[in-house]
Design a protein around this motif. Structure first.
Motif, PDB file in Angstrom:
ATOM      1  N   ARG A 128       0.102   3.955 -58.141  1.00  0.00           N
ATOM      2  CA  ARG A 128       0.319   2.643 -57.533  1.00  0.00           C
ATOM      3  C   ARG A 128      -0.868   1.757 -57.866  1.00  0.00           C
ATOM      4  O   ARG A 128      -2.023   2.149 -57.678  1.00  0.00           O
ATOM      5  CB  ARG A 128       0.451   2.791 -56.007  1.00  0.00           C
ATOM      6  CG  ARG A 128       0.893   1.535 -55.281  1.00  0.00           C
ATOM      7  CD  ARG A 128       2.337   1.267 -55.526  1.00  0.00           C
ATOM      8  NE  ARG A 128       2.845   0.188 -54.673  1.00  0.00           N
ATOM      9  CZ  ARG A 128       4.029  -0.359 -54.833  1.00  0.00           C
ATOM     10  NH1 ARG A 128       4.826   0.051 -55.799  1.00  0.00           N
ATOM     11  NH2 ARG A 128       4.442  -1.313 -54.030  1.00  0.00           N
ATOM     12  N   GLU A 130      -2.653  -2.292 -57.642  1.00  0.00           N
ATOM     13  CA  GLU A 130      -2.668  -3.529 -56.858  1.00  0.00           C
ATOM     14  C   GLU A 130      -3.461  -4.593 -57.601  1.00  0.00           C
ATOM     15  O   GLU A 130      -4.451  -4.303 -58.282  1.00  0.00           O
ATOM     16  CB  GLU A 130      -3.281  -3.299 -55.476  1.00  0.00           C
ATOM     17  CG  GLU A 130      -2.411  -2.471 -54.541  1.00  0.00           C
ATOM     18  CD  GLU A 130      -3.007  -2.353 -53.152  1.00  0.00           C
ATOM     19  OE1 GLU A 130      -2.284  -1.884 -52.250  1.00  0.00           O
ATOM     20  OE2 GLU A 130      -4.199  -2.712 -52.971  1.00  0.00           O
ATOM     21  N   VAL A 137      -1.888  -9.884 -52.014  1.00  0.00           N
ATOM     22  CA  VAL A 137      -2.018  -8.736 -52.910  1.00  0.00           C
ATOM     23  C   VAL A 137      -0.652  -8.464 -53.524  1.00  0.00           C
ATOM     24  O   VAL A 137       0.343  -8.299 -52.806  1.00  0.00           O
ATOM     25  CB  VAL A 137      -2.527  -7.484 -52.172  1.00  0.00           C
ATOM     26  CG1 VAL A 137      -2.567  -6.292 -53.128  1.00  0.00           C
ATOM     27  CG2 VAL A 137      -3.904  -7.728 -51.575  1.00  0.00           C
ATOM     28  N   SER A 139       1.502  -5.775 -55.792  1.00  0.00           N
ATOM     29  CA  SER A 139       1.447  -4.359 -56.152  1.00  0.00           C
ATOM     30  C   SER A 139       2.553  -4.042 -57.151  1.00  0.00           C
ATOM     31  O   SER A 139       3.613  -4.690 -57.162  1.00  0.00           O
ATOM     32  CB  SER A 139       1.588  -3.473 -54.907  1.00  0.00           C
ATOM     33  OG  SER A 139       2.802  -3.725 -54.243  1.00  0.00           O
ATOM     34  N   ASP A 141       4.186  -0.493 -59.655  1.00  0.00           N
ATOM     35  CA  ASP A 141       4.153   0.938 -59.955  1.00  0.00           C
ATOM     36  C   ASP A 141       3.795   1.153 -61.420  1.00  0.00           C
ATOM     37  O   ASP A 141       4.391   0.542 -62.321  1.00  0.00           O
ATOM     38  CB  ASP A 141       5.506   1.581 -59.650  1.00  0.00           C
ATOM     39  CG  ASP A 141       5.816   1.579 -58.163  1.00  0.00           C
ATOM     40  OD1 ASP A 141       4.873   1.808 -57.378  1.00  0.00           O
ATOM     41  OD2 ASP A 141       6.979   1.335 -57.796  1.00  0.00           O
ATOM     42  N   SER A 172      -6.482   0.855 -58.661  1.00  0.00           N
ATOM     43  CA  SER A 172      -5.505   1.925 -58.448  1.00  0.00           C
ATOM     44  C   SER A 172      -5.606   2.400 -57.012  1.00  0.00           C
ATOM     45  O   SER A 172      -6.683   2.418 -56.415  1.00  0.00           O
ATOM     46  CB  SER A 172      -5.758   3.082 -59.410  1.00  0.00           C
ATOM     47  OG  SER A 172      -7.079   3.593 -59.243  1.00  0.00           O
TER      48      SER A 172
END
Length: 419
Positions: A128, A130, A137, A139, A141, A172
């Motif tokens: 994950r 960010e 924020v 995010s 994958d 990360s």
């Protein structure tokens, strides 16, 4: 021995014991603290509750012989250990943030890309990631990456408000399903995106940007300049090139030309940031955009322009640098009133030939008049009131011309009315 001296002696003794304890314990505990500190930073609020509750339940349950409480404590500790095992592992990435441009006008979108590359020398499992954008924020994958493989993610930044937006760093995130631990590591630095105020072009024929070739004539006399004033008798030290020989031959003594000192057009923009001068945030945005538009027009015409806002003069060499300085500007409840700001501005820029007072709708005619009186008489001045719920009008307060500007689009027409 006095009480003060006894107290000082005891304090010195305590300090000595403290320093000795630090010398003995510090070197031994420093490696342990260095190893533990990253993990303590990874524990979330819920994680501290579970860990602390587990330890407390375990101690109280064993002390009181309470089997159920002991089991609860052990369960909490086991869950914490499993969460720790879940977040174990080390990743190695190369990440980069690329923006299509570092400066945009308010309302425009900025586009960028984040590229993450595997440099671990082995396959990395999905993770994950960010990306902080301003106060929010984003995010995304990250899929499993083979050795030296990379993954690119495109993003856009909406710019509904003027300001300076920090983008990044890319980090990360590893965490357990229960949210007890959250390990973060940053892989890039932060980038800065400037959201400039909106601007409009202003016609070059407006009086607000003086078009004189020789400069603005003052009443200060000089021995050499462009604007001729009169003749006077020669005194020692005068430049012989200024001697008017025809008059000298007629009167029988040396006569020299005397000139009025001229001053190059210099526009001074005075922007109030006092919170009490604006009815709402929209008025302040129109004020900032008005200052930016007039300053850019002066720069396009290669005129001298200075901007004073808030607590001092804004330094800039180009239009882009000025807009960078105006981007984070905001109102201030402790800012100086308009009159004091005007007085400070003319003191900072004594060479100004024209001054514009830019403010909101709340200053009264008396306040505007007082601010005008703080400007020297030889400096032509006008005021721009940003009135979002009003109409575009022009009026006079004594000798001060005041124009009301409801929207930025009304600014060119309002400035053209100053004749």
């Amino acid at each position: 021995m006095t009480t003060a001296s006894v107290g000082l002696a005891w304090r010195r003794r305590v300090w000595s014991l403290r320093d000795r304890a630090v010398d003995l314990v510090g070197p031994r505990t420093a490696p342990v603290l260095a190893a533990v500190r990253p993990w303590t930073r990874s524990v979330t609020g819920l994680g501290w509750v579970v860990l602390g509750g587990g330890l407390l339940a375990l101690v109280v349950g064993r002390d009181q012989g309470w089997t159920e409480l002991t089991v609860v404590g052990l369960t909490f500790l086991v869950v914490t250990i499993l969460a720790l095992a879940w977040t174990l592992g080390r990743a190695a990435y190369d990440a980069d943030i690329v923006l299509d441009r570092d400066r945009v006008s308010v309302g425009e979108k900025a586009f960028g890309a984040v590229t993450v590359r595997n440099r671990a020398g082995r396959m990395l499992l999905p993770a994950r990631m960010e990306l902080p954008v301003g106060s929010g924020v984003a995010s995304f994958d990250l899929p499993a990456l083979a050795k030296d493989a990379d993954h690119e993610v495109l993003f856009s930044v909406p710019t509904r408000q003027r300001g300076v937006i920090a983008i990044g760093p890319v980090r990360s995130v590893r965490g357990d399903p229960l949210g007890l631990l959250r390990r973060m590591r940053e892989w890039t630095g932060a980038h800065t995106l400037y959201v400039h105020p909106a601007t409009v072009p202003i016609e070059a024929s407006t009086k607000g940007f003086l078009k004189d070739i020789e400069g603005v004539t003052t009443h200060d006399l000089a021995s050499s300049d462009v604007a001729f004033h009169a003749l006077r008798e020669y005194v020692q030290g005068d430049d012989l090139r200024t001697v008017h020989w025809r008059t000298t031959a007629r009167v029988g003594r040396l006569m020299v030309r005397q000139f009025e000192e001229t001053r190059r057009s210099h526009l001074l923009l005075i922007l109030s940031v006092a919170e009490a001068d604006y009815a709402d945030a929209d008025e302040f945005e129109v004020a900032v955009s008005s200052v930016a538009s007039m300053a850019l027009q002066a720069l396009r015409e290669e005129r001298q322009v200075s901007v004073v806002a808030g607590r001092g003069r804004i330094r800039f060499a180009t239009g882009a640098a000025l807009l960078d300085q105006l981007a984070p500007l905001s109102t201030d409840g402790r800012a100086k009133p308009l009159r004091d700001l005007a007085a400070d501005a003319v003191a900072l820029v004594p060479s100004a030939s024209m001054a514009a007072l830019v403010t909101g709708s709340l200053p009264t005619p008396r306040v505007l008049r007082a601010a005008h009186l703080a400007v020297p008489a030889q400096v032509a001045a006008f005021a721009v009131r940003c009135v979002t719920d009003g109409q575009c009008t022009r009026r006079r307060i004594s000798t001060l011309t005041v124009i009301d500007v409801p929207t930025l689009a009304d600014l060119p027409r309002a400035v053209r009315s100053i004749r």
